[in-house]
Design a protein around this motif. Structure first.
Motif, PDB file in Angstrom:
ATOM      1  N   VAL A 105     -30.033  17.612 -11.403  1.00  0.00           N
ATOM      2  CA  VAL A 105     -29.659  18.142 -12.715  1.00  0.00           C
ATOM      3  C   VAL A 105     -30.475  17.467 -13.815  1.00  0.00           C
ATOM      4  O   VAL A 105     -30.968  18.132 -14.744  1.00  0.00           O
ATOM      5  CB  VAL A 105     -28.147  17.947 -12.964  1.00  0.00           C
ATOM      6  N   LYS A 109     -33.087  19.392 -16.375  1.00  0.00           N
ATOM      7  CA  LYS A 109     -32.931  19.307 -17.829  1.00  0.00           C
ATOM      8  C   LYS A 109     -34.235  18.851 -18.486  1.00  0.00           C
ATOM      9  O   LYS A 109     -34.594  19.319 -19.570  1.00  0.00           O
ATOM     10  CB  LYS A 109     -31.806  18.334 -18.185  1.00  0.00           C
ATOM     11  N   LEU A 120     -26.628  24.122 -14.469  1.00  0.00           N
ATOM     12  CA  LEU A 120     -26.883  22.686 -14.393  1.00  0.00           C
ATOM     13  C   LEU A 120     -25.599  21.920 -14.081  1.00  0.00           C
ATOM     14  O   LEU A 120     -25.382  20.815 -14.570  1.00  0.00           O
ATOM     15  CB  LEU A 120     -27.488  22.191 -15.708  1.00  0.00           C
TER      16      LEU A 120
END
Length: 271
Positions: A105, A109, A120
């Protein structure tokens, strides 16, 4: 002399469950190994014998708060859920999966800042650990209805137990789904039973003699109990991993139910 088979002997087990709601006896009776055994006059055990041997041994599975199992898609594209023989192994796997998902994740990002936040989410954050009796786990590993729906279950020993089994056997690998059991031929409990351990270290804590530690395999041993001619096979007993019964009891209390939940017919698939 008790005759135990090598843990490398291949044993195929198949159980046909017509419904998720079945009795323990029905699950084991519908396996292909019991008709084979019932055809022989030398049969030493019944499904009830196996149930009694297995039912008090906890296994541990990763589920959501409602008991829906997490299942992963492997390299062979099979959707598989796991019953771990120890709580610590289930916890280790869950923590590893959670940490890996967190890392992924963070990378997404950073590399794809415009990604929808809904994409996410770490799915392991909603996961917990439940407990399932070994007799149920054994039945589900052979559930042909589940396999038809491309759902597979396997019993997973701990990494340390696999390493110990390979060291004793001299083999390089252990087939997934095989469960090593450790024993000493001369070792008996006070009531005359021969204990089989899921952990070599636990066996060595209980046994102080000079006998050689040997290894066999769970499913091959169960089949031998059903079709073998040696009455000493009925004297086998399984010793649950240390603290597993206490862990299972604590888990059940945490769910505030008579039994910890494990939902069949639903799944959370992790790619």
């Amino acid at each position: 002399m008790l005759r135990l088979i090598s843990f490398l002997i291949s044993c195929t087990v198949a159980t046909s469950l017509s419904s998720p709601i079945v009795t323990r006896r029905t699950a084991l009776l519908s396996s292909t190994w019991f008709p084979i055994a019932s055809a022989s006059a030398a049969t030493t055990a019944s499904p009830e014998t196996l149930i009694d041997l297995l039912k008090d041994i906890p296994t541990f599975a990763i589920v959501d708060k409602q008991g829906v199992p997490y299942m992963v898609v492997g390299e062979d594209a099979k959707v598989t859920g796991y019953f771990f023989t120890s709580y610590e192994e289930a916890k280790r796997i869950l923590q590893t999966a959670d940490a890996s998902a967190d890392k992924l994740v963070r990378e997404l990002k950073r590399e794809q800042p415009n990604t929808d936040p809904k994409d996410l989410i770490n799915p392991w954050k909603l996961a917990t650990i439940t407990t399932v009796p070994l007799d149920v786990a054994v039945s589900l590993t052979a559930n042909t209805v589940a396999k038809t729906a491309k759902n597979y279950f396997k019993i997973a020993p701990s990494a340390n137990d696999i390493e110990d089994a390979l060291d004793l056997s001299g083999q390089a690998d252990l087939e997934e789904g095989k469960v090593p059991l450790f024993y000493v031929e001369e070792f008996r409990s006070p009531n005359g039973q021969q204990p089989l351990y899921f952990s070599k270290s636990q066996l060595l804590n209980d046994y102080r003699g000079d006998g050689k530690v040997q290894v066999t395999e769970l499913f091959a041993t169960l089949k031998e109990i059903l079709v073998g001619e040696d009455p000493d096979l009925l004297k086998l007993t399984l010793i649950p991993p240390a603290d597993s019964i206490a862990r299972a009891h604590k888990i059940t209390q945490q769910f505030k139910q008579e039994k910890a939940p494990f939902v069949l017919g639903q799944r959370i698939i992790i790619l």
